[in-house]
Write a protein that holds these residues in place. Structure first.
Motif, PDB file in Angstrom:
ATOM      1  N   THR A   1       0.827  -1.209   0.000  1.00  0.00           N
ATOM      2  CA  THR A   1       0.000   0.000   0.000  1.00  0.00           C
ATOM      3  C   THR A   1       0.860   1.257   0.000  1.00  0.00           C
ATOM      4  OG1 THR A   1      -1.800  -1.111   1.158  1.00  0.00           O
ATOM      5  CG2 THR A   1      -1.758   1.296   1.249  1.00  0.00           C
ATOM      6  N   TRP A   2       1.781   1.353   0.942  1.00  0.00           N
ATOM      7  CA  TRP A   2       2.594   2.558   1.031  1.00  0.00           C
ATOM      8  C   TRP A   2       3.570   2.670  -0.121  1.00  0.00           C
ATOM      9  CZ3 TRP A   2       0.921   6.408   3.532  1.00  0.00           C
ATOM     10  CH2 TRP A   2       0.142   6.228   4.678  1.00  0.00           C
ATOM     11  N   LEU A   3       4.027   1.544  -0.638  1.00  0.00           N
ATOM     12  CA  LEU A   3       4.925   1.597  -1.791  1.00  0.00           C
ATOM     13  C   LEU A   3       4.177   2.104  -3.019  1.00  0.00           C
ATOM     14  CD1 LEU A   3       7.661   1.145  -3.035  1.00  0.00           C
ATOM     15  CD2 LEU A   3       7.082  -1.277  -3.365  1.00  0.00           C
ATOM     16  N   ALA A   4       2.922   1.657  -3.196  1.00  0.00           N
ATOM     17  CA  ALA A   4       2.113   2.136  -4.329  1.00  0.00           C
ATOM     18  C   ALA A   4       1.897   3.643  -4.235  1.00  0.00           C
ATOM     19  CB  ALA A   4       0.771   1.408  -4.366  1.00  0.00           C
ATOM     20  N   VAL A   5       1.586   4.120  -3.042  1.00  0.00           N
ATOM     21  CA  VAL A   5       1.390   5.571  -2.844  1.00  0.00           C
ATOM     22  C   VAL A   5       2.678   6.327  -3.135  1.00  0.00           C
ATOM     23  CG1 VAL A   5       0.946   7.347  -1.117  1.00  0.00           C
ATOM     24  CG2 VAL A   5      -0.481   5.297  -1.179  1.00  0.00           C
TER      25      VAL A   5
END
Length: 376
Positions: free
Chosen positions: A36-40
């Motif tokens: 999730t945070w990597l995608a953001v």
């Protein structure tokens, strides 16, 4: 912390610093194994890279983010990344791929009920249509986007779409309408204090003045835009026209159609004028012309639109009913053949049609909305 510093730098238009901070942040997030945070982080990095003038480098970054989003179940973020990727591809001239990503983005925003996202993508698709010479189609998309922005009372987005409508009118030689739309957008940007939007509106008003044979006024407006220029920052993925190159093009084109002595005099006056003075003068003029923020024509999908069709679907339906081939429709709407086939399939599903005969019959049952004409 690094991601926040990167976003702050991007908001200030310092894309080199934003990229450096966000690249470091993404590197750290990779060690956490958090999709999730990597995608953001990747999407934000893509925005910084694209904003810095490297859309080709941003494309694989966006795609890596999209490869992660199915695991995050975050449809909103996937929709936003698809829209950003579409914008990067459009900047690279890949119109068909851009429209494909806009289609998927719009579908996701509709699935989660995010009307702001829908308006954002509709406006982006309008830009694509306008660049392809499909002015009528572009106008319908812009107006549908504006209708949503009005319902949401989002003055920022509405100002953005008003600018797009102004540029569309300018491209069609309708300087009166263009001036009205740019005055409206200027008042909206001023209300929320967003200076890049103010600059964008001033550039449009300056170009309209030049085409109306008002060289000194054109110089004043473009001179003020130059003197008070700020980059688009956080809106760089949707707010085009606020970079130095765009301003330089506007000045160059206006000088070719103007008396240079008068234009240059106005340019120096514009540089010597405070932003508050420029805003007061232009907003007063917009109000005096009976336009300004009070002018809010409603458009979009009407409550009684058959089968809930959008403006773009009504346009495709109209062309089908006129006997146009898929190839003709693609050419008229400045879209790829595969995009048109996909739209027709979706249209048939909505109205329960099995083919063009059924679609044509449906169209003739709603003549007041379709406005069918004989093909030329």
């Amino acid at each position: 912390m690094l991601g926040g510093a990167g976003e702050l730098a991007r908001a200030q238009g310092d894309y080199a610093a934003a990229r450096a901070h966000l690249e470091e942040a993404v590197g750290l997030v990779r060690t956490l194994e958090s999709p999730t945070w990597l995608a953001v982080g990747l999407t934000l990095l893509g925005l910084a890279v694209a904003g810095g003038g490297a859309p080709a480098e941003a494309v694989p970054i966006y795609r890596e983010s999209l490869a992660l989003t199915p695991h995050t179940h975050n449809h909103y973020w996937r929709g936003f990344t698809l829209q950003s990727l579409g914008t990067a591809l459009a900047a690279l001239g890949d119109r068909d791929a851009a429209d494909l990503h806009y289609d998927e983005s719009l579908a996701l925003f509709r699935e989660v009920g995010d009307r702001w996202g829908q308006a954002l993508v509709l406006r982006a698709r309008g830009e694509l249509a306008a660049e392809g010479g499909a002015a009528e189609h572009a106008g319908a998309l812009y107006r549908e986007s504006a209708a949503i922005a009005e319902d949401l009372r989002d003055r920022s987005l509405l100002g953005l779409v008003r600018c797009s409508l102004g540029r569309l009118a300018l491209g069609q030689g309708d300087t009166s309408t263009a001036t009205a739309r740019f005055h409206e957008s200027l008042a909206l940007w001023h209300e929320i204090g967003y200076r890049p939007g103010v600059v964008l509106s001033l550039i449009g008003l300056g170009q309209a003045a030049a085409r109306r044979g008002q060289p000194r006024r054109a110089g004043q407006l473009l001179g003020a835009a130059d003197a008070h220029f700020v980059p688009s920052g956080l809106y760089n993925n949707v707010l085009d026209g606020t970079d130095r190159a765009a301003l330089s093009r506007a000045v160059a084109s206006s000088r070719t159609t103007s008396d240079l002595g008068d234009f240059d005099s106005g340019w120096h006056e514009g540089h010597a004028t405070t932003l508050e003075q420029v805003l007061a003068r232009e907003i007063a003029e917009g109000s005096a012309l009976g336009r300004g923020t009070a002018t809010r024509p409603r458009a979009g999908v009407a409550a009684d639109t058959p089968a809930g069709l959008t403006h773009e679907e009504l346009e495709v339906l109209r062309l089908i009913a006129e006997g146009r081939s898929n190839q003709d429709i693609a050419a008229l709407l400045a879209l790829g053949a595969r995009t048109i086939e996909r739209r027709i399939t979706g249209l048939y599903r909505k109205i329960g049609a099995r083919g063009k005969a059924d679609a044509t019959a449906f169209a003739y049952q709603h003549l007041s909305l379709i406005h069918i004409s004989e093909p030329t």
